[in-house]
Scaffold this motif. Structure first.
Motif, PDB file in Angstrom:
ATOM      1  N   LEU A  78      45.930 -53.342  57.136  1.00  0.00           N
ATOM      2  CA  LEU A  78      47.089 -54.115  56.697  1.00  0.00           C
ATOM      3  C   LEU A  78      46.631 -55.500  56.296  1.00  0.00           C
ATOM      4  CD1 LEU A  78      49.614 -53.002  59.458  1.00  0.00           C
ATOM      5  CD2 LEU A  78      49.653 -52.394  57.019  1.00  0.00           C
ATOM      6  N   VAL A  79      46.993 -55.908  55.082  1.00  0.00           N
ATOM      7  CA  VAL A  79      46.732 -57.277  54.632  1.00  0.00           C
ATOM      8  C   VAL A  79      48.019 -58.063  54.855  1.00  0.00           C
ATOM      9  CG1 VAL A  79      46.225 -58.736  52.638  1.00  0.00           C
ATOM     10  CG2 VAL A  79      44.930 -56.627  53.002  1.00  0.00           C
ATOM     11  N   VAL A  80      47.934 -59.063  55.713  1.00  0.00           N
ATOM     12  CA  VAL A  80      49.110 -59.852  56.101  1.00  0.00           C
ATOM     13  C   VAL A  80      48.743 -61.345  56.054  1.00  0.00           C
ATOM     14  CG1 VAL A  80      50.003 -57.994  57.594  1.00  0.00           C
ATOM     15  CG2 VAL A  80      48.513 -59.764  58.571  1.00  0.00           C
ATOM     16  N   PRO A  81      49.744 -62.238  56.053  1.00  0.00           N
ATOM     17  CA  PRO A  81      49.410 -63.672  56.106  1.00  0.00           C
ATOM     18  C   PRO A  81      48.675 -63.981  57.410  1.00  0.00           C
ATOM     19  CG  PRO A  81      51.744 -63.336  55.576  1.00  0.00           C
ATOM     20  CD  PRO A  81      51.200 -62.004  55.999  1.00  0.00           C
ATOM     21  N   MET A  82      47.676 -64.843  57.377  1.00  0.00           N
ATOM     22  CA  MET A  82      46.994 -65.196  58.619  1.00  0.00           C
ATOM     23  C   MET A  82      47.939 -65.978  59.517  1.00  0.00           C
ATOM     24  SD  MET A  82      44.416 -68.115  57.112  1.00  0.00           S
ATOM     25  CE  MET A  82      43.858 -68.833  58.652  1.00  0.00           C
ATOM     26  N   SER A  83      47.774 -65.836  60.815  1.00  0.00           N
ATOM     27  CA  SER A  83      48.622 -66.589  61.748  1.00  0.00           C
ATOM     28  C   SER A  83      47.990 -67.961  61.981  1.00  0.00           C
ATOM     29  CB  SER A  83      48.729 -65.842  63.076  1.00  0.00           C
ATOM     30  OG  SER A  83      47.585 -66.122  63.865  1.00  0.00           O
ATOM     31  N   PRO A  84      48.747 -68.922  62.521  1.00  0.00           N
ATOM     32  CA  PRO A  84      48.155 -70.236  62.816  1.00  0.00           C
ATOM     33  C   PRO A  84      46.996 -70.125  63.817  1.00  0.00           C
ATOM     34  CG  PRO A  84      50.557 -70.304  63.014  1.00  0.00           C
ATOM     35  CD  PRO A  84      50.190 -68.866  62.821  1.00  0.00           C
ATOM     36  N   ASP A  85      46.986 -69.066  64.625  1.00  0.00           N
ATOM     37  CA  ASP A  85      45.928 -68.906  65.626  1.00  0.00           C
ATOM     38  C   ASP A  85      44.792 -68.005  65.148  1.00  0.00           C
ATOM     39  OD1 ASP A  85      47.491 -70.362  67.392  1.00  0.00           O
ATOM     40  OD2 ASP A  85      48.577 -68.559  68.048  1.00  0.00           O
TER      41      ASP A  85
END
Ligand code: TXA
Ligand code: MG
Length: 339
Positions: free
Chosen positions: A114-121
Motif C-alpha cells: 500500500l502506498v499511503v501518505p507518510m505519517s509525522p512519525d
C-alpha cells in the motif's frame, strides 16, 4: 548520519565462511538472529518472502539504503517498499484512509503493498522513499522474515534481490547468482510460494490506484473496496513515482509473446499442454495443467533456466489475462520490451 559499525564489520568479515561473497544463513533461530544483527549494523541481507526474495536493509539508515541501490545498480530515484511485521507497525509509518485500512485487514500479511501518505512519525528515511512524501508499506506473509524484522525493531527496505532490470529471484540460488558478491548474506528458506511481486495500490485520497498488478488479483482487491481500481496509466491519474520502467524483469534472451510454437533456434516457454515440439531444444512449462497460480510461482525460475541454456530467443505461449494472469502478462510484457 548513521554509519555501519566497523567493529561489527570486522567481526562479520572474520567469522564468515564465505571468502568475499555472501554468507548463506539457515532459516532457523541462529540464522534469523544473525540476519537481524547484520541489518542492525547497516549490512545487506537478502530475505525470503512469499512473493520473491528481497534485498533488505534497515530502512531508517540512509547509508544502508544507499548500499541497496549500489548493489542492485538501480536508478536511485526508484522508491523502495518498507516491510513491517504487522498492520499496527504499518500504521505508525503511514496514514491509512478507509480503503487502505480495508485492504490491509483483508490481505496482510500477504502480497499487497500500500502506498499511503507518510505519517509525522515515519522513520523510513528519505532515500528509501526517493524523497516522496508517501511510503510504500507491506507485511510479508513469511514467518522467518517477519521474525527478523520484529527482532530488528525497525522497518526493512527491500526491493527484489536481483540486478536492476533483471529477472526477479524466487530462490536463494537466484539471489547468489545475481548479487552474491555485492551483499553480506542471504537467509535461505527455499523457493517462494507465490513467485510474482506484490500488487501495489496507492491510497492517497480519491479512487485507489493500481500501480502494479501482482500476487493479489485486481478482482479480489476490488471486492474488498467495493469499487473499481483506477489504473495508474489512465487519463486523470498523474504519475506518482518513476520506477515502472518499460523494460524490466528481463532475461538476456529476447522474448516473443503469444507464440503458437517455437521456430528454429528458439527456446519454448509453454503454458498448458505443449504443441508439437522439436525433439531437442531448451523448453520449460509454466504449468502443464494451465494453472495460473502454479505458473506465477514458476515464472522467474523458468525464465532464468531458459536464459541459462544460451538460447537467443524465447517463444512464450499464450497466457489468459484473468486472475494472476494479469501480473504474469505484465512481467512478460516488460521482459519483452525493447531495451
Ligand atoms: O513482492 C514485492 O513487492 C517484493 C518483495 C521483496 O516485497 N518487492 C519488490 O520491490 O518488488 P521492488 O523495489 O522491486 O518494487 C517496488 C515498487 C517499485 O516499482 C516502486 O516504484 C514502488 O514499488 N514504490 C515503492 N514505494 C513507492 C511510493 N512511495 N510511491 C509509488 N511507488 C512506490
Ligand atoms: Mg524489482
Amino acid at each position: 548520519m548513521i554509519m555501519p559499525d566497523s567493529s561489527h564489520m570486522n567481526e562479520h568479515r572474520s567469522t564468515a565462511s564465505h571468502a568475499g561473497g555472501a554468507a548463506t544463513l539457515a532459516a532457523d533461530g541462529q540464522g534469523m538472529a544473525e540476519a537481524a544483527r547484520l541489518l542492525a549494523a547497516g549490512w545487506l541481507v537478502a530475505l525470503p518472502t512469499e512473493t520473491v526474495y528481497g534485498l533488505a536493509a534497515d530502512a531508517t539508515n540512509p547509508v544502508a539504503v544507499a548500499r541497496i541501490y549500489a548493489a542492485k545498480g538501480r536508478p536511485a530515484f526508484n522508491p523502495l517498499i518498507a516491510h513491517v511485521p504487522d498492520t499496527d507497525s504499518a500504521r505508525r509509518q503511514g496514514l491509512f484512509n478507509a480503503p487502505a485500512l480495508a485492504l490491509a485487514r483483508a490481505f496482510w500479511p500477504g502480497p499487497l503493498t500500500l502506498v499511503v501518505p507518510m505519517s509525522p512519525d515515519c522513520t523510513v528515511c528519505d532515500l528509501a522513499r526517493a524523497g516522496l512524501s508517501t511510503v510504500g508499506l507491506r507485511v510479508p506473509d513469511h514467518a522467518a522474515t517477519r521474525a527478523v524484522i520484529e527482532r530488528l525493531g525497525r522497518p526493512v527496505a527491500a526491493p527484489s534481490a536481483n540486478r536492476s532490470g533483471h529477472v526477479s529471484p524466487t530462490s536463494a540460488a537466484h539471489v547468489l547468482a545475481d548479487l552474491g558478491q555485492g551483499i553480506d548474506a542471504v537467509l535461505d528458506a527455499g523457493p517462494c510460494s507465490i513467485g510474482v511481486e506484490s500488487t501495489i495500490i496507492a491510497c492517497l485520497g480519491g479512487s485507489p490506484r493500481l500501480l502494479r498488478p501482482g500476487g493479489i488479483t485486481r478482482a479480489a482487491a476490488e471486492a474488498v473496496i467495493g469499487r473499481k481500481l483506477v489504473d495508474a496509466g489512465e487519463a486523470g491519474a498523474a504519475p506518482i513515482a518513476p520506477g515502472q520502467l518499460q523494460s524490466h524483469y528481463a532475461p538476456d534472451a529476447a522474448l516473443r509473446l503469444d507464440a503458437d510454437a517455437p521456430v528454429a533456434g528458439e527456446a519454448w516457454l509453454g503454458f498448458g499442454p505443449d504443441p508439437l515440439l522439436p525433439a531437442d531444444g531448451p523448453r520449460a512449462n509454466l504449468s502443464a495443467r494451465g494453472d495460473l497460480v502454479e505458473a506465477a510461482a514458476n515464472l522467474f525460475d523458468c525464465l532464468r533456466r531458459l536464459d541459462a541454456s544460451g538460447a537467443r530467443r524465447i517463444a512464450v505461449a499464450r497466457i489468459p489475462a484473468h486472475g494472476l494472469g494479469e501480473a504474469i502478462l505484465d512481467r512478460l510484457g516488460r521482459a519483452a520490451a525493447p531495451r
